[in-house]
Design a protein around this motif. Structure first.
Motif, short mmCIF file in Angstrom:
data_model
loop_
_atom_site.label_atom_id
_atom_site.label_comp_id
_atom_site.label_asym_id
_atom_site.label_seq_id
_atom_site.Cartn_x
_atom_site.Cartn_y
_atom_site.Cartn_z
N LEU A 137 0.85 -1.14 0.02
CA LEU A 137 0.24 0.01 -0.15
C LEU A 137 0.73 1.26 0.02
N ASN A 138 2.07 1.06 0.60
CA ASN A 138 3.04 2.13 0.82
C ASN A 138 3.58 2.44 -0.57
N LEU A 139 4.04 1.44 -1.45
CA LEU A 139 4.88 1.32 -2.43
C LEU A 139 3.93 2.09 -3.70
N GLN A 140 2.53 1.70 -3.32
CA GLN A 140 1.08 2.36 -4.42
C GLN A 140 1.38 3.70 -4.46
N ASN A 141 1.67 4.26 -3.13
CA ASN A 141 1.80 5.75 -3.17
C ASN A 141 3.19 6.36 -3.63
N TRP A 142 4.20 5.22 -3.29
CA TRP A 142 5.59 6.00 -3.76
C TRP A 142 5.91 5.89 -5.20
N PHE A 143 5.42 4.60 -5.92
CA PHE A 143 5.49 4.46 -7.18
C PHE A 143 4.07 4.46 -8.10
N TYR A 144 3.99 5.38 -8.98
CA TYR A 144 2.76 5.71 -9.60
C TYR A 144 2.59 4.24 -10.77
N GLY A 145 1.48 3.50 -10.37
CA GLY A 145 1.32 2.54 -11.33
C GLY A 145 1.52 1.15 -10.60
N PHE A 146 1.88 1.26 -9.43
CA PHE A 146 2.23 0.09 -8.64
C PHE A 146 0.97 -0.69 -8.29
N PRO A 147 0.93 -1.85 -8.86
CA PRO A 147 -0.37 -2.83 -8.65
C PRO A 147 -0.61 -3.52 -7.25
N ALA A 148 -0.75 -2.62 -6.19
CA ALA A 148 -1.00 -3.13 -4.92
C ALA A 148 -1.93 -4.07 -4.73
N ASN A 149 -3.16 -4.03 -5.21
CA ASN A 149 -4.42 -4.62 -5.12
C ASN A 149 -4.05 -6.12 -5.82
N TYR A 150 -3.42 -6.06 -6.77
CA TYR A 150 -3.08 -7.19 -7.49
C TYR A 150 -2.44 -8.47 -6.64
N PHE A 151 -1.23 -7.85 -5.75
CA PHE A 151 -0.46 -8.64 -5.06
C PHE A 151 -1.36 -9.14 -3.75
N ILE A 152 -2.11 -8.03 -3.28
CA ILE A 152 -2.83 -8.17 -2.15
C ILE A 152 -4.03 -9.43 -2.30
N PHE A 153 -4.69 -9.13 -3.36
CA PHE A 153 -6.03 -9.99 -3.72
C PHE A 153 -5.28 -11.47 -4.10
N TYR A 176 10.98 3.21 -12.12
CA TYR A 176 9.75 2.22 -12.34
C TYR A 176 8.38 2.78 -13.03
N GLU A 177 8.23 4.11 -12.71
CA GLU A 177 7.11 4.69 -13.22
C GLU A 177 6.91 5.13 -14.63
N LYS A 178 8.22 5.17 -15.45
CA LYS A 178 8.24 5.53 -16.66
C LYS A 178 8.54 4.16 -17.39
N LYS A 179 8.61 3.15 -16.71
CA LYS A 179 9.01 2.07 -17.59
C LYS A 179 7.74 1.12 -18.34
N VAL A 180 7.95 1.11 -19.51
CA VAL A 180 7.06 0.55 -20.59
C VAL A 180 7.89 -0.57 -21.30
N PRO A 181 7.20 -1.51 -21.35
CA PRO A 181 8.07 -2.43 -22.08
C PRO A 181 8.14 -2.44 -23.65
N ALA A 182 8.90 -2.70 -24.41
CA ALA A 182 9.14 -2.50 -25.78
C ALA A 182 8.12 -2.97 -26.60
N LEU A 183 7.60 -2.69 -27.57
CA LEU A 183 6.24 -3.20 -28.57
C LEU A 183 6.35 -4.44 -28.69
N GLU A 184 7.81 -4.78 -29.34
CA GLU A 184 7.89 -6.00 -30.11
C GLU A 184 8.40 -7.01 -29.14
N GLU A 185 8.65 -6.72 -27.84
CA GLU A 185 8.67 -7.79 -26.80
C GLU A 185 7.39 -8.45 -26.20
#
Length: 662
Positions: free
Chosen positions: A199-215, A360-369
């Motif tokens: 829940l704190n990482l969700q506040n620190w890193f925009y886009g962190f999927p806290a709910n996914y890991f919790i549920f 972390y916040e700006k990371k997007v995978p390469a389209l071809e990957e």
């Protein structure tokens, strides 16, 4: 010739039985009543229970009074470890037993062996009774020997892990009560700490999927939570291997610590001086995360200053609580130097997090990957449902989702009171995954990118199952109007069905952002196919051609026609409603007593009623956007409660009604 001494001492085993055997005996009796007696009770009431009931009750041993099973599994192994190893926490007992010419390793093995026996025998006895019952009452088709054996093996492994985890903790402390408390903290720590951290990482890193890991993941982080889930989630082979690894680890560490443990550590909260800083700063860090979580999740603060306020004060509280436990005194407020060091280190960490030093916040995978991607508002589903509704593998859809993600990371926004959740779960060609979660309070900023996704054939097929269905394959259409009338229409004529489905498919072909995000709740339409399958679509009033076809064919009344079925409205401003100091303040209760309040306006004009039916919405969907105007709808019947309560906002309420409320 030197004499050999056995690792197991019969007299010590008898002594252990006399001192703690009562726990094992009570455990045996409790398990007997929870499982075999339950089965006998059900079987003795065969006039009340059908074969189907028996099959449902005895699917496997994990289904039999599982709540009570879990309760004793949580308590017994920890309680047994506390009493068996209490001798190292009482100075007189510790000095006495260690005065004997017996190596510590042998004392440990003897006590551990007693614990294993006291936990295994009750479980084995009840397993044998279960096997006998299945044969005597001929219920082996419901409860097989293999299922009982699996239950015995699984529960035995968990009991051993819990027991030796508590034994390990007993070596770290000098107080039995602290052992019990620390054992549960230690066992639940992976779950509790992970929730706080996520829940704190969700506040620190925009886009962190806290709910996914919790549920999705967190239940497997702790033996306690994993044990509780066994009734509907069988243990995996990998988890069995992890269980035995933990078992060996706990036993090995316990022996090493027991060798090094000093007798004078009895009655000390922490037995090893080297671990005191770990305990102190660990408690401080956890309290700090708790403070952050409070302002992030409970207070829903979007202001970082309040979150850091929580970090600061809760960390101070945690630090001094830890000092009080270690020093066994409340006079610890002079020991501030250690906290200043901690605060300095955490300040450096927070500065790094603020500037996203990880990227972390700006990371997007390469389209071809990207191999395929899961995209949707809610991805906490079974694997089957994810594939059916949210998995996209066409180049067109993947590129559209990729473009949306690329735009989102360029303009990070804080979560508002009203937001749209977007989950993106990439599966890359190298087997890796990348998961992001965004709460977009300004989704209209990404209208172009979202429209590109909605325009793909794959999206339409995934989200609207009727899109590619042959109209001739539909047997029946049912339209339920969830407004004031609650009318239901059924279409069975093949020609009309074909026309209706064709109209809806044309609407879906043109679906865009405005249609998807329309507040639609009034119509729920189901399509029953010839093969028995049912396809449901909520909010079909969004689709103009389909709605126009329904109206022209008499399957949908106009708002003015429906207004004739409404006796009156009561309308009130939200600001006036909030002034009511009444413990009965539930919206329906207030509208039930509307005549009592002079700020309520009664509306009987059918044009205004018709307008309200078309333009009011669920108040919780509006969010904070100025004044709200609540509307209660009352049918002609004697019923005093409103059939529903909706709301206008400043942009939708008609001016003449607004003037009436002044």
């Amino acid at each position: 010739m030197p004499s050999k001494t056995s690792w197991f001492n019969r007299e010590l085993l008898i002594l252990d039985f006399r001192s703690v055997g009562w726990i094992s005996l009570l455990y045996t009796i409790a398990l007997f009543f929870i499982m075999p007696v339950k089965i006998m009770f059900v079987l003795s009431n065969d006039h009340r229970y059908t074969k189907a009931d028996l099959a449902a009750s005895f699917t496997d041993p994990f289904q039999i009074n599982w709540f009570f099973q879990v309760l004793i599994y949580f308590i017994v192994p920890i309680l047994l470890a506390i009493f068996l190893f209490r001798f190292i926490h009482v100075k007189e007992q510790a000095e006495l037993i260690h005065a004997f010419p017996i190596k510590r390793e042998k004392i440990f093995v003897q006590k551990a062996f007693s614990g294993v026996i006291f936990l295994t025998v009750p479980l084995l006895v009840n397993a044998v009774i279960l096997v006998v019952l299945t044969q005597v009452f001929d219920i082996s088709s419901f409860l097989s020997f293999g299922e009982i054996a699996e239950w015995f093996g699984t529960i035995w492994l968990f009991l051993m892990v819990l027991f030796f985890a508590s034994v390990f903790i007993s070596m770290l402390t000098g107080i039995s009560a602290v052992q019990g408390i620390l054992t549960y903290i230690f066992l639940f720590f992976p779950v509790g700490f992970s929730i706080l951290l996520f829940l704190n990482l969700q506040n620190w890193f925009y886009g962190f999927p806290a709910n996914y890991f919790i549920f999705e993941e967190i239940e497997r982080y702790s033996p306690l939570s994993r044990l509780a889930m066994l009734f509907n989630s069988p243990i995996k082979t990998s988890e069995v291997a992890i269980g035995f690894i933990l078992l060996v680890l706990f036993i090995g560490l316990s022996i090493i610590l027991y060798r090094k443990r000093k007798l004078e550590s009895a009655s000390h909260a922490i037995a090893f001086h080297q671990l005191k800083p770990v305990f102190k700063y660990g408690v401080t860090f956890c309290f700090m995360l708790l403070g952050g979580m409070y302002f992030i999740e409970v207070e829903r603060s979007s202001d970082s200053l309040w979150v850091y306020f929580g970090y600061f004060w809760f960390s101070i509280i945690g630090y001094f609580i830890a000092e009080m436990i270690l020093q066994k005194s409340w006079r610890v407020f002079g020991a501030i130097k250690g906290y200043l060091v901690y605060a300095f280190v955490m300040s450096i960490v927070f500065i790094g997090l603020h500037f996203d030093f990880t990227g972390y916040e700006k990371k997007v995978p390469a389209l071809e990957e990207i191999d395929h991607v899961y995209f949707g508002p809610y991805l906490y589903e079974t694997e089957e449902n994810l594939k059916r509704h949210y998995e996209y593998d066409s180049e067109e859809a993947i590129e559209a989702i990729y473009n949306l993600h690329s735009e989102i990371v360029k303009t990070p926004t804080k979560q508002g009171s009203s937001y749209e959740e977007v989950n993106i779960h990439y599966k890359l060609k190298n087997g890796e995954t990348m998961i992001r979660n965004y709460a977009l309070s300004n989704s209209h900023m990404f209208k172009e990118e979202l429209n590109a996704i909605y325009a793909t054939e794959e999206y339409k097929e995934k989200q609207f199952k009727i899109y590619k269905v042959d109209p001739k394959a539909v047997d029946r259409i049912t339209i339920e109007e969830h407004d004031i009338t609650y009318e239901k229409h059924v279409i069975t004529d093949p020609g009309m069905i074909e026309e209706a489905v064709t109209m809806l498919q044309k609407d879906i072909q043109e679906v865009d952002y405005d249609v998807i995000h329309m507040d639609a709740y009034k119509n729920y339409t189901t399509f029953t196919l010839n093969n028995g399958d049912v396809i449901g679509i909520d909010g079909t009033e969004r689709f103009k051609q389909f709605t126009k076809w329904l109206e022209s064919n008499g399957f949908k009344g106009t708002a003015l026609e429906k207004a004739e079925k409404v006796s009156h409205l009561f309308v009130a401003k939200e600001s006036d409603l909030q002034m009511i100091e009444d413990e009965r303040f539930y919206m329906e209760n207030v509208f039930f007593n509307g005549e009592e309040y002079d700020f309520f306006v009664k509306v009987t004009d059918k044009q205004l009623i018709a307008h309200a039916m078309e333009h009011t919405t669920d108040p919780y969907e509006i969010g904070i956007s100025g004044e709200l105007y609540y509307v209660g709808f009352y049918p002609y019947s004697d019923r005093q409660y409103p059939v529903m309560v909706r709301a206008y906002d400043e942009t939708t309420i008609p001016e003449d009604l607004k003037e009436m409320l002044q």
